[in-house]
Structure formats: C-alpha cells, structure tokens
Design an enzyme around this catalytic site. Structure first.
Site, short mmCIF file in Angstrom:
data_model
loop_
_atom_site.label_atom_id
_atom_site.label_comp_id
_atom_site.label_asym_id
_atom_site.label_seq_id
_atom_site.Cartn_x
_atom_site.Cartn_y
_atom_site.Cartn_z
N ASP A 66 61.35 7.67 -14.95
CA ASP A 66 61.14 6.48 -15.78
C ASP A 66 60.00 6.69 -16.76
O ASP A 66 59.29 7.71 -16.71
CB ASP A 66 60.90 5.24 -14.90
N ASP A 135 57.97 -4.30 -3.86
CA ASP A 135 59.12 -5.21 -3.92
C ASP A 135 60.45 -4.50 -3.67
O ASP A 135 61.51 -5.07 -3.87
CB ASP A 135 59.16 -5.92 -5.29
N HIS A 137 61.51 -1.73 -5.27
CA HIS A 137 62.13 -1.02 -6.41
C HIS A 137 62.09 0.50 -6.21
O HIS A 137 61.20 1.02 -5.53
CB HIS A 137 61.48 -1.41 -7.75
N GLU A 142 64.03 -3.04 -10.69
CA GLU A 142 63.44 -4.17 -9.98
C GLU A 142 64.53 -4.95 -9.25
O GLU A 142 65.73 -4.75 -9.49
CB GLU A 142 62.72 -5.07 -11.00
C1 F6R Z 1 57.38 5.98 -10.52
C2 F6R Z 1 58.40 5.07 -9.99
C3 F6R Z 1 58.04 3.92 -9.10
C4 F6R Z 1 57.02 4.29 -8.03
C5 F6R Z 1 56.70 3.07 -7.18
C6 F6R Z 1 55.66 3.37 -6.14
O1 F6R Z 1 57.98 6.95 -11.35
O2 F6R Z 1 59.53 5.23 -10.33
O3 F6R Z 1 59.22 3.50 -8.45
O4 F6R Z 1 57.51 5.32 -7.24
O5 F6R Z 1 56.25 2.03 -8.01
O6 F6R Z 1 54.46 3.69 -6.77
P1 F6R Z 1 53.28 4.37 -5.97
O7 F6R Z 1 53.76 5.68 -5.49
O8 F6R Z 1 52.17 4.52 -6.97
O9 F6R Z 1 52.93 3.45 -4.85
#
Ligand code: F6R
Length: 259
Positions: A66, A135, A137, A142
């Site tokens: 992303d 959440d 995702h 989301e």
């Molecule tokens: C990042 C991504 C997000 C993260 C998620 C967890 O490229 O796609 O889905 O993996 O927000 O973030 P962290 O690892 O920082 O807790």
C-alpha cells in the site's frame, strides 16, 4: 490457517525469514509482497543480516502492499521510502524490481490497474508479508472492504490514522487516503505470513482467526486462504480460545513440513 505462538519479535522474525530464505533457495526470482509498519521490521532486520552472510536477492522482486495518497515525493513516510530504508536498501535486490502503488498519480484508477498488471506480469506474489490493524485491516482494506477487491483508493478509518500518527509529527499530517492492494489481490498470493505482536492486537487476532468470516473484520478472509500462516507473540495471542491447541500442534509438527 496455521497459528504459531512464539516468545517475541526476534523468533517471529527468524521464522518468517526462514520461510523467505527457503523460498529464495528454491526460486531465486521469487516475488515478495512487502508490508510496512512495525510488524515486519524484525523480518527485515533478520533478512538484512542473512544477506550480509550471503543470502542473494539479486533476482527477486518486491511489491509493496500500500501507499499513502498525496504525500510529496521524498517524504520519509511515503511507503516506497520506508520499504527502501527498512529493507530493500539493505539487501542486493535490484531497485528496478521493487514496486509500490503510485500515491501521487494524476490518474489514480489507471495507476491501480497498472499495479495489478505489474503484479500479474511478474507472475504473482509468492510470499506476502502482512501486519494487521487494530480494527482487523490488512493492507489498508478497512472494515467493509469487499473480499473481491483489487488495488484501489481507500479512506482510512480514524482509528488507523491515530494508530499511524506515531510516524508523523501530528495526527493532522496523516493522510486520509491510501492506495492498497485489495483483499482479492492479497488472497492471490501463494503464501501469506501475517505477523502480530503486542496486546493491542489481541482482539483483532481473536476476531480474524476464530471469529466469523465477515467484512467487518477484513483479515478474516484469510480463513479461506489455502496457505496462511499467522505468527504471534504471547500478548497478541492472549485472547485466542484455542491457544493451547495451536501450541500443541506446532510443537508436534513434523519437521519436514516447514511453514
Ligand atoms: C502496512 C499495512 C498495514 C499494517 C497494519 C499494522 O503496509 O498494510 O496493514 O500492517 O496497519 O501496522 P503495524 O505493523 O505498524 O502495527
């Protein structure tokens, strides 16, 4: 879905790196799916060390999950820069083979289609690293995201902006829009390894591993993936009903099986 409960980030990084090393030895031109955020950092750290000891990435390629929309080129939190800094600049992968969605494209839908086409042209993702949001995702899909979705623009939920504000000067600086691979795109990866650590992830892990498959918890779609591995520390595993069963299964797994 295989759930492996480990003692902390270090063993998680090593086990995920073992799977990536095994893949590269079998398929030197493997396509890696790369996540940003905190969760994959121990894997990148471990792989950088293994590269220093000889692991070769010269024929591999990578696709980021992303990207924020609208951050100026060169911004340190643009995910294309984060991936370089945290991982690809530390190994010998060809920079031309490291791809990210184009968050500053004038025509975002065309850029998303081009990203899907580039993944397909590379032969698809062999191993996708994932984190999970509080959440539920994955990528930036989301709650409410279609299970069939492909790469597209999405709005971030306020909780995700708050979770990610730690990387920015203030919450106001966190973009509202992102481009993310869709859930359908992620499901096409041949193997997915999701990493979750810390008590703040316990509820999301419980929901996507043991709850119903539902769009309110996007990561739950991985229950349909034929080869999904979930690596969690004790804190992230603390709400799992079947934790003892997962421990028993992993402890007694035949050694030839691997991840
Ligand atoms: C990042 C991504 C997000 C993260 C998620 C967890 O490229 O796609 O889905 O993996 O927000 O973030 P962290 O690892 O920082 O807790």
């Amino acid at each position: 879905m295989e759930v492996v409960i480990l003692g902390g980030s270090r063993p998680i990084g090593k086990l995920a790196a073992d799977a990536i090393e095994k893949l590269l030895l079998r398929k030197p031109d493997a396509v890696l799916g790369l996540a940003t955020g905190s969760s994959p950092l121990p894997v990148y750290e471990e792989l950088a060390g293994r590269h220093a000891a000889g692991l070769d990435f010269s024929r591999a390629s990578g696709f980021a999950l992303d990207e924020y929309v609208g951050l100026p080129d060169g911004h340190p939190e643009q995910y294309r820069n984060v991936i370089r800094r945290e991982f690809t600049d530390r190994i010998n992968i060809d920079p031309a083979n490291v791809h990210s969605p184009d968050g500053s494209a004038a025509d975002i839908p065309a850029a998303c289609d081009a990203y899907e086409a580039a993944i397909a042209a590379a032969g698809g993702v062999d191993l996708q690293l994932l984190g999970v949001g509080t959440d539920g995702h994955i990528g930036f899909n989301e709650p409410g995201s279609s299970f069939a979705s492909r790469t597209r623009i999405k709005s971030l939920i306020e909780q995700t902006r708050k979770d990610n504000a730690r990387f920015f000067t203030s919450l106001a600086d966190v973009p509202h829009h992102v481009i993310t691979q869709g859930l359908g795109t992620i499901m096409d990866a041949r193997h997915v390894i999701l990493i979750a650590t810390g008590a703040q992830k316990a509820q999301a892990v419980r929901d996507f591993v043991e709850g119903p498959v539902a769009a309110i918890c996007p990561a739950s779609v991985l229950q349909f993936h034929p080869h999904a591995t979930v690596l969690v520390d004790e804190a992230a595993a603390s709400a799992l009903k079947l934790a003892d069963f997962y421990r028993h299964t992993y402890d007694n797994k035949p050694s030839w099986q691997g991840l």
